[in-house]
Design a protein around this motif. Structure first.
Motif, PDB file in Angstrom:
ATOM      1  N   ILE A  22       0.825  -1.207   0.000  1.00 21.60           N
ATOM      2  CA  ILE A  22       0.000   0.000   0.000  1.00 21.60           C
ATOM      3  C   ILE A  22       0.857   1.255   0.000  1.00 21.60           C
ATOM      4  CG2 ILE A  22      -1.611   1.370   1.391  1.00 21.60           C
ATOM      5  CD1 ILE A  22      -2.855  -1.301   2.302  1.00 21.60           C
ATOM      6  N   SER A  23       1.935   1.241   0.805  1.00 22.52           N
ATOM      7  CA  SER A  23       2.784   2.428   0.897  1.00 22.52           C
ATOM      8  C   SER A  23       4.129   2.156   0.232  1.00 22.52           C
ATOM      9  CB  SER A  23       2.974   2.840   2.359  1.00 22.52           C
ATOM     10  OG  SER A  23       3.259   1.732   3.169  1.00 22.52           O
ATOM     11  N   PRO A  24       4.180   2.412  -1.083  1.00 24.02           N
ATOM     12  CA  PRO A  24       5.432   2.170  -1.802  1.00 24.02           C
ATOM     13  C   PRO A  24       6.516   3.147  -1.352  1.00 24.02           C
ATOM     14  CG  PRO A  24       3.874   3.289  -3.205  1.00 24.02           C
ATOM     15  CD  PRO A  24       3.160   2.988  -1.915  1.00 24.02           C
ATOM     16  N   GLY A  25       7.706   2.850  -1.721  1.00 25.85           N
ATOM     17  CA  GLY A  25       8.828   3.683  -1.321  1.00 25.85           C
ATOM     18  C   GLY A  25       9.802   2.843  -0.521  1.00 25.85           C
ATOM     19  N   LYS A  26      10.803   3.487  -0.005  1.00 29.99           N
ATOM     20  CA  LYS A  26      11.823   2.760   0.739  1.00 29.99           C
ATOM     21  C   LYS A  26      11.244   2.231   2.044  1.00 29.99           C
ATOM     22  CE  LYS A  26      16.567   2.931   2.344  1.00 29.99           C
ATOM     23  NZ  LYS A  26      16.377   1.860   3.240  1.00 29.99           N
ATOM     24  N   GLN A  27      11.377   0.940   2.235  1.00 28.61           N
ATOM     25  CA  GLN A  27      10.941   0.290   3.467  1.00 28.61           C
ATOM     26  C   GLN A  27      12.141   0.163   4.404  1.00 28.61           C
ATOM     27  OE1 GLN A  27       7.697  -0.408   3.874  1.00 28.61           O
ATOM     28  NE2 GLN A  27       7.346   0.368   1.819  1.00 28.61           N
ATOM     29  N   LYS A  71      21.591   7.592   9.842  1.00 23.02           N
ATOM     30  CA  LYS A  71      21.427   8.634   8.826  1.00 23.02           C
ATOM     31  C   LYS A  71      20.228   8.335   7.933  1.00 23.02           C
ATOM     32  CE  LYS A  71      25.170  10.075   6.713  1.00 23.02           C
ATOM     33  NZ  LYS A  71      26.518  10.113   6.090  1.00 23.02           N
ATOM     34  N   SER A  72      20.042   7.058   7.598  1.00 21.87           N
ATOM     35  CA  SER A  72      18.918   6.649   6.761  1.00 21.87           C
ATOM     36  C   SER A  72      17.588   6.888   7.484  1.00 21.87           C
ATOM     37  CB  SER A  72      19.064   5.177   6.386  1.00 21.87           C
ATOM     38  OG  SER A  72      17.975   4.748   5.626  1.00 21.87           O
ATOM     39  N   LEU A  73      17.509   6.508   8.763  1.00 17.38           N
ATOM     40  CA  LEU A  73      16.286   6.745   9.546  1.00 17.38           C
ATOM     41  C   LEU A  73      15.971   8.240   9.618  1.00 17.38           C
ATOM     42  CD1 LEU A  73      16.753   4.240  12.510  1.00 17.38           C
ATOM     43  CD2 LEU A  73      14.963   4.158  10.755  1.00 17.38           C
ATOM     44  N   HIS A  74      17.014   9.041   9.743  1.00 16.32           N
ATOM     45  CA  HIS A  74      16.837  10.497   9.785  1.00 16.32           C
ATOM     46  C   HIS A  74      16.352  11.017   8.434  1.00 16.32           C
ATOM     47  CE1 HIS A  74      18.339  14.716   9.609  1.00 16.32           C
ATOM     48  NE2 HIS A  74      17.687  14.748  10.756  1.00 16.32           N
ATOM     49  N   ALA A  75      16.971  10.549   7.361  1.00 18.66           N
ATOM     50  CA  ALA A  75      16.598  10.991   6.010  1.00 18.66           C
ATOM     51  C   ALA A  75      15.161  10.603   5.670  1.00 18.66           C
ATOM     52  CB  ALA A  75      17.565  10.417   4.980  1.00 18.66           C
ATOM     53  N   MET A  76      14.713   9.432   6.155  1.00 24.22           N
ATOM     54  CA  MET A  76      13.344   8.972   5.892  1.00 24.22           C
ATOM     55  C   MET A  76      12.327   9.636   6.824  1.00 24.22           C
ATOM     56  SD  MET A  76      13.616   4.920   4.964  1.00 24.22           S
ATOM     57  CE  MET A  76      14.624   4.413   6.323  1.00 24.22           C
ATOM     58  N   GLY A  77      12.810  10.360   7.837  1.00 32.34           N
ATOM     59  CA  GLY A  77      11.905  11.097   8.720  1.00 32.34           C
ATOM     60  C   GLY A  77      11.412  10.341   9.944  1.00 32.34           C
TER      61      GLY A  77
END
Length: 117
Positions: A22-27, A71-77
């Motif tokens: 349902i929610s495409p994008g980086k998982q 950094k990835s968790l931060h970039a993804m919000g």
């Protein structure tokens, strides 16, 4: 053999799978999930987590790997990084409202699976 289809855990996994579609994008990958769980559990207990605390979790990976995932968790919000007002070298890692929504969706899947829907 008992059918696994009726297992609450299998229903939970199916619900999670449908959320991913349902929610495409980086998982989140497994390391990011583990870090986010650690951060959120500590925040729920009123404990503050520093970037250095997370990088020291050697059971989750190397320092470079963990730093990249933060950094990835931060970039993804999912987390925000806040400098310590007394020591600018320290940065606290705090879950955001996006992280709260992520756990709300997981909770909804768990409740749905337990109801047998």
């Amino acid at each position: 053999m008992k059918l696994l289809k009726s297992s609450a855990y299998i229903r939970f996994l199916n619900c999670l799978d449908s959320l991913d579609h349902i929610s495409p994008g980086k998982q989140l990958d497994s390391k990011e999930e583990q870090l986010l769980n650690y951060i959120t559990l500590n925040a729920a207990q009123g404990k503050q987590v520093l970037v250095g605390d997370l990088i020291a979790l050697s059971e989750l990976g190397s320092q470079a790997t963990l730093h990249g995932r933060i950094k990835s968790l931060h970039a993804m919000g999912y987390v925000k990084l806040v400098e310590d007002k007394t020591d600018g070298r320290k940065r606290f890692v705090i879950p955001t409202s996006k992280a709260d929504k992520y756990y709300e969706k997981l909770s909804e899947c768990l409740e749905k699976a337990l109801k047998g829907s």
